[in-house]
Design an enzyme around this catalytic site. Sequence first.
Site, PDB file in Angstrom:
ATOM      1  N   VAL A  71      -5.322   3.038   9.256  1.00  0.00           N
ATOM      2  CA  VAL A  71      -4.479   2.715   9.821  1.00  0.00           C
ATOM      3  C   VAL A  71      -3.773   1.352   9.530  1.00  0.00           C
ATOM      4  CG1 VAL A  71      -3.883   2.045  12.293  1.00  0.00           C
ATOM      5  CG2 VAL A  71      -5.326   3.833  12.006  1.00  0.00           C
ATOM      6  N   CYS A  72      -2.487   0.995   9.411  1.00  0.00           N
ATOM      7  CA  CYS A  72      -1.814  -0.117   8.999  1.00  0.00           C
ATOM      8  C   CYS A  72      -0.628  -0.233   9.990  1.00  0.00           C
ATOM      9  CB  CYS A  72      -1.719  -0.095   7.599  1.00  0.00           C
ATOM     10  SG  CYS A  72      -0.491   1.071   6.885  1.00  0.00           S
ATOM     11  N   ASN A  73       0.257  -1.319   9.430  1.00  0.00           N
ATOM     12  CA  ASN A  73       1.427  -1.391  10.419  1.00  0.00           C
ATOM     13  C   ASN A  73       2.545  -0.478   9.974  1.00  0.00           C
ATOM     14  OD1 ASN A  73       1.101  -3.837  11.571  1.00  0.00           O
ATOM     15  ND2 ASN A  73       1.426  -5.137  10.114  1.00  0.00           N
ATOM     16  N   THR A 103      -0.882   1.494   2.320  1.00  0.00           N
ATOM     17  CA  THR A 103      -2.181   2.298   2.760  1.00  0.00           C
ATOM     18  C   THR A 103      -1.943   3.485   2.037  1.00  0.00           C
ATOM     19  OG1 THR A 103      -2.298   0.891   4.941  1.00  0.00           O
ATOM     20  CG2 THR A 103      -3.588   2.926   4.740  1.00  0.00           C
ATOM     21  N   LEU A 105      -0.081   2.049  13.179  1.00  0.00           N
ATOM     22  CA  LEU A 105      -0.875   1.940  14.143  1.00  0.00           C
ATOM     23  C   LEU A 105      -0.123   2.428  15.472  1.00  0.00           C
ATOM     24  CD1 LEU A 105      -3.030   0.217  15.678  1.00  0.00           C
ATOM     25  CD2 LEU A 105      -1.451  -1.747  15.643  1.00  0.00           C
TER      26      LEU A 105
END
Length: 100
Positions: free
Chosen positions: A7-9, A14, A39
Amino acid sequence: MKNILLVCNAGMSTSMLVAKMQKAAVEMNVEAHIEAKPLTEAKMGLGDVDIVLLGPQIRYEKANVEKIAGSIPVLPIDMRDYGTMNGKKVLETALAKMGE
């Protein structure tokens, strides 16, 4: 089969790490489904994952993600491993956290 969620922005960097982790899984003979989500999508539900890995840029969200995750382990990705896109190390860390 292990289900690993990163999970990232936004999911761009990623997703590059996911590709490196998938390659490492094949080399290590580990059956794993590895995917990345932003996210905002992860907050809608984690589905059937075994572990959630947080991009270092959103590690401050760990407590919030843990509330959503319930008993699913949530682990921030090491900043150095993320920066160098060390998919094998990130996968090994995730497997160790899952007790593999």
